[in-house]
Design a protein around this motif. Structure first.
Motif, mmCIF file in Angstrom:
data_model
loop_
_atom_site.group_PDB
_atom_site.id
_atom_site.type_symbol
_atom_site.label_atom_id
_atom_site.label_comp_id
_atom_site.label_asym_id
_atom_site.label_seq_id
_atom_site.Cartn_x
_atom_site.Cartn_y
_atom_site.Cartn_z
ATOM 1 N N THR A 1 -19.139 -7.075 -0.186
ATOM 2 C CA THR A 1 -19.910 -6.448 0.894
ATOM 3 C C THR A 1 -21.070 -7.337 1.310
ATOM 4 O O THR A 1 -21.299 -7.571 2.499
ATOM 5 N N LEU A 2 -21.823 -7.829 0.330
ATOM 6 C CA LEU A 2 -22.958 -8.707 0.634
ATOM 7 C C LEU A 2 -22.490 -9.981 1.332
ATOM 8 O O LEU A 2 -23.149 -10.479 2.254
ATOM 9 N N ASN A 3 -21.351 -10.501 0.902
ATOM 10 C CA ASN A 3 -20.837 -11.743 1.469
ATOM 11 C C ASN A 3 -20.359 -11.552 2.905
ATOM 12 O O ASN A 3 -20.759 -12.294 3.812
ATOM 13 N N THR A 4 -19.527 -10.549 3.129
ATOM 14 C CA THR A 4 -18.984 -10.361 4.484
ATOM 15 C C THR A 4 -20.053 -9.879 5.449
ATOM 16 O O THR A 4 -19.975 -10.151 6.655
ATOM 17 N N ALA A 5 -21.081 -9.185 4.956
ATOM 18 C CA ALA A 5 -22.176 -8.755 5.828
ATOM 19 C C ALA A 5 -22.876 -9.961 6.440
ATOM 20 O O ALA A 5 -23.286 -9.923 7.613
ATOM 21 N N ALA A 6 -23.009 -11.032 5.670
ATOM 22 C CA ALA A 6 -23.651 -12.242 6.189
ATOM 23 C C ALA A 6 -22.835 -12.839 7.336
ATOM 24 O O ALA A 6 -23.385 -13.235 8.373
ATOM 25 N N TYR A 7 -21.524 -12.900 7.159
ATOM 26 C CA TYR A 7 -20.666 -13.452 8.213
ATOM 27 C C TYR A 7 -20.600 -12.529 9.426
ATOM 28 O O TYR A 7 -20.670 -12.993 10.579
ATOM 29 N N GLN A 8 -20.447 -11.234 9.177
ATOM 30 C CA GLN A 8 -20.374 -10.301 10.299
ATOM 31 C C GLN A 8 -21.685 -10.263 11.088
ATOM 32 O O GLN A 8 -21.669 -10.110 12.318
ATOM 33 N N SER A 9 -22.804 -10.380 10.407
ATOM 34 C CA SER A 9 -24.086 -10.354 11.108
ATOM 35 C C SER A 9 -24.219 -11.562 12.038
ATOM 36 O O SER A 9 -24.749 -11.449 13.153
ATOM 37 N N GLY B 1 -23.594 -19.952 2.410
ATOM 38 C CA GLY B 1 -23.671 -21.323 1.911
ATOM 39 C C GLY B 1 -23.298 -21.497 0.452
ATOM 40 O O GLY B 1 -23.229 -22.630 -0.025
ATOM 41 N N THR B 2 -23.068 -20.394 -0.262
ATOM 42 C CA THR B 2 -22.671 -20.488 -1.673
ATOM 43 C C THR B 2 -21.277 -19.899 -1.858
ATOM 44 O O THR B 2 -20.862 -19.018 -1.100
ATOM 45 N N PRO B 3 -20.526 -20.370 -2.858
ATOM 46 C CA PRO B 3 -19.153 -19.893 -3.048
ATOM 47 C C PRO B 3 -19.105 -18.408 -3.414
ATOM 48 O O PRO B 3 -19.946 -17.917 -4.184
ATOM 49 N N LEU B 4 -18.117 -17.722 -2.897
ATOM 50 C CA LEU B 4 -17.939 -16.313 -3.220
ATOM 51 C C LEU B 4 -17.675 -16.122 -4.708
ATOM 52 O O LEU B 4 -18.107 -15.122 -5.300
ATOM 53 N N LEU B 5 -16.994 -17.076 -5.324
ATOM 54 C CA LEU B 5 -16.740 -16.989 -6.764
ATOM 55 C C LEU B 5 -18.046 -16.987 -7.548
ATOM 56 O O LEU B 5 -18.230 -16.178 -8.478
ATOM 57 N N ALA B 6 -18.971 -17.864 -7.183
ATOM 58 C CA ALA B 6 -20.275 -17.920 -7.859
ATOM 59 C C ALA B 6 -21.039 -16.619 -7.647
ATOM 60 O O ALA B 6 -21.699 -16.115 -8.570
ATOM 61 N N TYR C 1 -31.045 -14.593 4.026
ATOM 62 C CA TYR C 1 -29.931 -13.825 3.440
ATOM 63 C C TYR C 1 -28.590 -14.417 3.884
ATOM 64 O O TYR C 1 -27.706 -14.688 3.070
ATOM 65 N N SER C 2 -28.442 -14.599 5.190
ATOM 66 C CA SER C 2 -27.195 -15.130 5.735
ATOM 67 C C SER C 2 -26.921 -16.541 5.221
ATOM 68 O O SER C 2 -25.788 -16.882 4.866
ATOM 69 N N TYR C 3 -27.972 -17.347 5.169
ATOM 70 C CA TYR C 3 -27.824 -18.735 4.727
ATOM 71 C C TYR C 3 -27.338 -18.799 3.276
ATOM 72 O O TYR C 3 -26.459 -19.604 2.936
#
Length: 249
Positions: free
Chosen positions: A124-132, A82-87, A76-78
């Protein structure tokens, strides 16, 4: 909220007029810019809070989850790191339309048909990966003996995490968490491409009607103001939460 924005708007117009900006342009779009700032703050605030809630089990799964859960959390984190937030935003917003019938059947289409909801969900999904990952790093920097000592005192692993491990991990990760908040404020401009009228969305609208590049200067200044406020507030928060470290030095 409207009277509050009105008072801020009058001060904003006056300040911009003092430094020689286009008064007519300000009178037409000044309040719209402040409404865009409010939408941006809502978008970032909701995403950060919901992301923090999701990040906690992800971080613990990375540390305590064993092979299956740990690898699932890593995957999930990877993906989201690893993919653009825009995509990711396009994938959620436009991809949801491909499953309209199924989402309608389970009662979720009302959520995914709204661009703001899709932006909040994606962020939310994106920042959760970084925060985790920040929390995981904070947990793993702590000595393993702390958990052993807590269990020796009769504390369960859940209670030990809540009372001992997580408070220290959050303190360790406070600075990178602040950086993540700043990055989310700047990245929120991506929401404008799916018709969310945040600060950048209002800026694009104002430019399409006025063809005056000055509106992008306003947007840059307002983003800078938001980032600077967050930076100063975070510095105060970090000093207060880590004051015991300053004393020990």
């Amino acid at each position: 909220m409207e009277p509050f924005l009105g008072m801020i708007g009058e001060g904003f117009l006056w300040a911009m007029g003092l430094i020689g900006l286009n008064a007519d342009l300000m009178s037409r779009y000044g309040l719209r810019f402040l409404e865009g700032v409010w939408v941006t703050l809502q978008l970032v605030g909701l995403s950060i809070v919901f992301g923090a809630v999701l990040a906690l089990p992800l971080a613990i799964a990375r540390v305590e989850g064993g092979k299956v859960l740990s690898r699932a959390a890593f995957t999930y984190s990877y993906f989201f790191r690893g993919t653009p937030l825009l995509a990711q935003t396009f994938l959620i917003y436009y991809g949801a339309g491909q499953f309209r019938e199924q989402l309608t059947d389970i009662g979720l289409w009302w959520f995914f048909r709204d661009a703001f909801n899709c932006a909040v969900f994606t962020f939310t999904l994106n920042t959760a990966a970084y925060q985790s990952e920040i929390l995981r790093g904070g947990i793993q920097t702590l000595p393993a003996g702390q958990m052993e000592a807590a269990q020796a005192l009769g504390l369960s692993r859940v209670l030990a995490y809540r009372k001992i491990i997580l408070p220290q991990a959050i303190a360790v990760g406070l600075r990178p968490l602040g950086n993540e908040l700043v990055l989310m404020i700047k990245a929120s401009a991506i929401a404008s491409v799916i018709t969310v009228y945040d600060l950048m969305g209002v800026t694009r609208l104002a430019f399409s009607r006025s063809y005056d590049m000055e509106v992008y200067l306003w947007a840059a200044v307002l983003y800078l103001v938001m980032v600077e406020i967050v930076r100063r507030v975070w510095n105060v928060l970090e000093r207060r939460l880590n004051r015991h470290l300053l004393v020990s030095r």
